[in-house]
Each structure stands twice: as C-alpha cells, then as structure tokens.
Design an enzyme around this catalytic site. Sequence first.
Site, PDB file in Angstrom:
ATOM      1  N   ASP A 139       0.858  -1.182   0.000  1.00  0.00           N
ATOM      2  CA  ASP A 139       0.000   0.000   0.000  1.00  0.00           C
ATOM      3  C   ASP A 139       0.899   1.237   0.000  1.00  0.00           C
ATOM      4  OD1 ASP A 139      -2.330   1.716   0.635  1.00  0.00           O
ATOM      5  OD2 ASP A 139      -1.432   1.809   2.634  1.00  0.00           O
ATOM      6  N   ASP A 181      -0.214   5.163   0.891  1.00  0.00           N
ATOM      7  CA  ASP A 181      -0.444   6.122   1.978  1.00  0.00           C
ATOM      8  C   ASP A 181      -0.456   5.439   3.343  1.00  0.00           C
ATOM      9  OD1 ASP A 181      -1.176   8.848   0.611  1.00  0.00           O
ATOM     10  OD2 ASP A 181      -2.195   7.302  -0.543  1.00  0.00           O
TER      11      ASP A 181
END
Length: 266
Positions: A8, A10
């Site tokens: 991922d 953020d």
Amino acid sequence: MYRIITVDLDGTLLSPQNKITKYTKKIIKLLLRKGFYIIFASGRHHIDMMHIRDSLNIRVFMITSNGAKIYDLDNQLIFENDLNTDVASHLIHLAYLDSDIITQVYQNNHWYINNSKIKNNFCPSLSLLKYQYFHLDTFNFSKISKIFFTSNNLKKLFKLEKNIISLLDKQVHARFSSPGCLEVVSGKTSKGYGLKVISNNLGISLQECITFGNGMNDYDMLKISGKACIMENSDSHLKNILPYAEVIGNNKDDGVAVFLNKMFII
C-alpha cells in the site's frame, strides 16, 4: 519463498509527508534487481500512481482506485471494473446534501467533488488532478471507478458505511482507507481481487506473496497473502481482525523498507 511484494502507499510505503524517501527508493530498486515483482496497491487515482512510479523510474504492477483499474509492468491496463451506473447514482445521492461530508468521484481521468470544505478532511494537495465541482442534475453517472466520502465527523461516516452496505450489499465494496475516508468501488473488485489477477497473470501462488498495509481497504489483500505485514501506525480495527499479521515499523521511519532490507537484502 516470496516472489511478489505488494505494498500500500499512503500510511505504508509513503512517509507522513506523502513522499518516497531516498532510503525506500534505494531498497525498492535493489529488490527489483534481485528479481522480485513489486505491486503498488492504493486507493489513489491511476494518474497519481503513475506519477509516483515514474518518479522512481521503475517497472511495477499497479492496483489503482482500490482495484478498479490494474496495470501491468508495461503500463497496460489488464483489468477494469467501474461501478454500475445506477449504483453510482444511488451512492452519490446519499450524502450530497450533507455539509459535513464531501462526496468525491473518480471518473475516467477526472476528479469531481461536491464541496471543498477543509474541515471535511479535504486534501487536494495529494493529487495531481485538478478537481471540478459537479451537480446532481447535470452529472453523468457512467464510467465511475471510485466514489469516496471524506469528513472529520467519523460518526456520520460510520453510519454512512452501514447504510451503504445495507442498501447495496454485494454490489459494492466499501472500506475505510483511513478513519476520515470511506471508499467505495464495485463489488466485483478490491485490492485483494487485484492481487489475484496479477498473481494469476504471473503464474505465481498467493502463498509466495508478502503484503504490507495499514488501512481497512488493505484487509482483503493482506488476508490472502502468504505473509501479511501491517504497520505500527495501522488502523486499530485492522490489527484486531488480523491478529496473525506481523506488526512492523512506522511509515515515518521507513518501516517497510527497513523490514524488507533485513528480510531479503542484508
């Protein structure tokens, strides 16, 4: 043992300043030279993800808009699934008139919003796209990849999530990427589904995948991976529903890169 690294962006790979640090960049490039496949998986728009990838001058797979669009190493779109037009219309009408919530829409290469109040957790600096305002009576509800709702009124967002699930059930996939951001895509896709598409494309088992995340929208890909790693700064709900996942460092300390360096390079 592991051949695919899915991460991922953020709150996970990116620093709190939404940057990829020099150290993380170095580790990513070392891993690619060692033959690992790397997948960037994010709720971000594909244009923003392409910019991050290109700034590193690397070839990676990309799961964008929480799985609505998936790109291969050659930047070719290999999967796309938009929200049903009627479903999109229903979703957009739900909170349009609520001044405490911003309704935001990704449609093709455009980003639409219904209000821009900073107090509603609006972060225009996180995207290269220039937002435009939309109005219900003139908006075209087709070709929408993702709808997301942001607010600092978390009670309203949690209530909205329950309402969406109750009304639309399996027609949508609704998850929080952060406490103040509820993201909705088609029920036929998710980051987890995106990971399945890419692993099948490569002919590599999901058990040979190590995955990193920090939000509830990462849950589906974490639970199907051979090894799940979650950040120290992860959503507490994610930690609770993935008790077997290894908790690693914080994104402010290059947690993913430090872990990968120790595991595969040093």
